[in-house]
Design an enzyme around this catalytic site. Structure first.
Site, PDB file in Angstrom:
ATOM      1  N   ASP A  75       0.839  -1.201   0.000  1.00 32.29           N
ATOM      2  CA  ASP A  75       0.000   0.000   0.000  1.00 32.29           C
ATOM      3  C   ASP A  75       0.872   1.247   0.000  1.00 32.29           C
ATOM      4  O   ASP A  75       2.055   1.204   0.360  1.00 32.29           O
ATOM      5  CB  ASP A  75      -0.961   0.011   1.183  1.00 32.29           C
ATOM      6  CG  ASP A  75      -0.269   0.097   2.534  1.00 32.29           C
ATOM      7  OD1 ASP A  75       0.778  -0.571   2.707  1.00 32.29           O
ATOM      8  OD2 ASP A  75      -0.769   0.811   3.425  1.00 32.29           O
ATOM      9  N   ASP A 106       8.704   3.924  -1.108  1.00 32.57           N
ATOM     10  CA  ASP A 106       7.941   3.533   0.081  1.00 32.57           C
ATOM     11  C   ASP A 106       6.643   2.833  -0.336  1.00 32.57           C
ATOM     12  O   ASP A 106       5.621   3.478  -0.451  1.00 32.57           O
ATOM     13  CB  ASP A 106       7.645   4.783   0.915  1.00 32.57           C
ATOM     14  CG  ASP A 106       6.921   4.495   2.208  1.00 32.57           C
ATOM     15  OD1 ASP A 106       6.941   3.340   2.666  1.00 32.57           O
ATOM     16  OD2 ASP A 106       6.318   5.438   2.762  1.00 32.57           O
ATOM     17  N   GLU A 133       0.089  -0.881   5.953  1.00 33.60           N
ATOM     18  CA  GLU A 133       1.173  -0.265   6.719  1.00 33.60           C
ATOM     19  C   GLU A 133       0.980   1.233   6.862  1.00 33.60           C
ATOM     20  O   GLU A 133       1.269   1.821   7.915  1.00 33.60           O
ATOM     21  CB  GLU A 133       2.519  -0.564   6.044  1.00 33.60           C
ATOM     22  CG  GLU A 133       3.741  -0.267   6.917  1.00 33.60           C
ATOM     23  CD  GLU A 133       4.228   1.165   6.858  1.00 33.60           C
ATOM     24  OE1 GLU A 133       5.038   1.547   7.717  1.00 33.60           O
ATOM     25  OE2 GLU A 133       3.796   1.919   5.945  1.00 33.60           O
ATOM     26  N   GLU A 134       0.482   1.874   5.803  1.00 29.64           N
ATOM     27  CA  GLU A 134       0.335   3.323   5.835  1.00 29.64           C
ATOM     28  C   GLU A 134      -0.842   3.780   6.702  1.00 29.64           C
ATOM     29  O   GLU A 134      -1.040   4.979   6.891  1.00 29.64           O
ATOM     30  CB  GLU A 134       0.179   3.872   4.408  1.00 29.64           C
ATOM     31  CG  GLU A 134       1.357   3.590   3.490  1.00 29.64           C
ATOM     32  CD  GLU A 134       2.639   4.336   3.874  1.00 29.64           C
ATOM     33  OE1 GLU A 134       2.641   5.004   4.929  1.00 29.64           O
ATOM     34  OE2 GLU A 134       3.625   4.222   3.137  1.00 29.64           O
ATOM     35  N   THR A 294     -17.497  35.700   6.346  1.00 29.89           N
ATOM     36  CA  THR A 294     -17.430  36.130   7.743  1.00 29.89           C
ATOM     37  C   THR A 294     -18.211  35.155   8.615  1.00 29.89           C
ATOM     38  O   THR A 294     -19.378  35.359   8.935  1.00 29.89           O
ATOM     39  CB  THR A 294     -17.992  37.551   7.883  1.00 29.89           C
ATOM     40  OG1 THR A 294     -19.280  37.618   7.266  1.00 29.89           O
ATOM     41  CG2 THR A 294     -17.068  38.563   7.216  1.00 29.89           C
TER      42      THR A 294
END
Length: 436
Positions: A75, A106, A133-134, A294
């Site tokens: 992943d 990675d 893993e991520e 606003t």
């Protein structure tokens, strides 16, 4: 390299585990890798989880041969912000000896080096590859606990990190842990007109600023959460003597900054590798569009990551942080703390027999001995594998510090990939020669 075409194909799969819309793509990456391993005569198993599958594969060549367990993940991080990519993140390109794509370093590229080195390997090989893993590996720990016999090995090898510098063979022996929180603040029950209600309505963005200001000492950089440092293991002078020297001016130039802020009284490498941190990773609330609106928002929030060191515990740190945030939150706001994911810090033996053999392989291939480093990042499963399997861990990073992990234009140097495959193959040979 002959392997470049399949690597580009692997990198083209947008396996972003945190994005529900990419769930099928994540699965497709697992299936793609499974087919590659099957073609190398591996027996494979795809284990389903509530999110993304875990791929296990093994090829046992000789019951007397050493057994190597390779961990990796297929992943990847989200590619945002897309506008900062020079080329599309999932349309990999090769430029000036580097491959650019999300996941190049990675961890698809580094994991693929082990797949390439598996052809003809004289050792028994097992692969444990996850797709979460991520997002903190939420389902891997139960899998490891339930399959200890299946995963048994003489050494566990992980390539999901970086070399200290270009052309500098590196062995990593420590990783920081992680505690990742999301903090949500609510004021009024709806967004309010800042003219009609300004001066009496609670403003969650303002409260968020107050909370952030109370998390760190502005002068010393110390984290102010009570008890945060109680379990931090001191760093010995003997260990610091192992470390390479750092060119701080070069690091400043690389980052495009004039100073390297951090905890007072510690060197840059100590702050990068052996001291805990706290960083806001995202802040939201109110109007974000063009022009003005606003409005006093009803809600605001932030995401916080804390990198931890031995012997800090992620759950204990989460408890400490939540208690402190609630204690210093100003009146008039509802505060919620979500625990997103975490991982324990880990230290391995830099001079274990497998580490010595890997050091020899690195020196033979690169022509120079490796340097020894810790790493500031987190690989959640490494502590689990170390404690549950009892096997020595070898952390062999093939990336570089400037590979843009988790950022636009992620890359991997193809020389590092080629050398990495050669190192892994030589390591396999040395394991057999050494009779490990």
């Amino acid at each position: 390299m002959n392997a470049l075409a399949p690597l580009l194909e692997f990198l083209s799969i947008p396996s972003v585990s945190t994005d529900p819309a990419r769930k099928e793509d994540v699965r497709r990456a697992a299936l793609w890798l499974e087919e590659r391993l099957k073609a190398l005569s591996f027996r494979t198993e795809l284990h389903e989880t509530p999110l993304h599958p875990i791929l296990y594969a093994e090829r046992l060549v000789d019951e007397k041969a050493p057994t190597v367990l390779v961990y990796g993940h297929y992943d990847v991080q989200p590619p945002d912000p897309l506008e900062l990519w020079e080329t599309p993140p999932f349309s990999p390109v090769v430029k000036e000896g580097r491959v650019y794509a999300r996941g190049a370093s990675d961890d698809k590229g580094q994991l693929f080096a082990h797949v390439l080195a598996a052809e003809g390997a004289p050792v028994n090989l097992k692969f444990l590859v996850e797709g979460e893993e991520e997002i903190g590996s939420p389902h891997l720990s139960p899998f490891v606990q339930a399959h200890q016999k299946k995963l048994r090995a003489d050494v566990v090898v992980v390539s999901d990190g970086a070399m200290f510098a270009p052309y500098t063979p590196t062995l990593t022996y420590g990783l920081r842990g992680l505690c990742y929180l999301e903090v949500r603040l609510r004021g009024a029950r709806r967004d309010l007109h800042s003219g009609a209600f300004g001066g009496v309505a609670p403003n969650p963005i303002q409260a968020l600023g107050w909370l952030l200001a109370r998390l760190k000492d502005e002068r010393t950089g110390r984290i102010l959460i009570p008890g945060f440092y109680e379990r931090v293991r001191p760093l010995s002078e003997e260990e610091k003597a192992l470390w390479p020297s750092l060119d701080e001016e070069a690091l400043k130039r690389e980052l495009g900054v004039e100073v390297l802020p951090g905890e007072e009284g510690y060197s840059v490498l100590e702050r990068l590798w052996a001291r805990p941190t706290l960083d806001p990773n995202g802040v939201w609330g109110g109007y974000q569009g063009e022009g003005s609106k606003t409005v006093i928002p009803a809600e605001a929030g932030m995401k916080l990551s804390m990198r931890l060191v031995p012997d800090q515990d992620p759950e204990e740190v989460a408890d400490q942080a939540e208690a402190y945030l609630k204690a210093v939150c100003p009146p008039g706001y509802a505060l919620e703390v979500l625990r997103l994911h975490g991982g324990r810090p880990v230290l391995t033996d830099p001079f274990s027999p497998p580490m010595r053999l890997m050091a020899r392989a690195l020196e033979e291939v690169w022509g120079r001995p490796p340097v020894y480093t810790r790493e500031g990042g987190t690989i959640p499963v490494v502590a689990e594998l170390k404690e549950t399997l009892g096997a020595p861990i070898v952390l062999l990073g093939l990336g570089l510090p400037d590979d843009n992990l988790h950022a636009p234009n992620e890359k991997l140097d193809l020389v590092n990939l080629e050398k990495g495959v050669a190192v892994i193959r030589r390591f396999h040979e040395l394991l057999v020669e050494g009779g490990l």
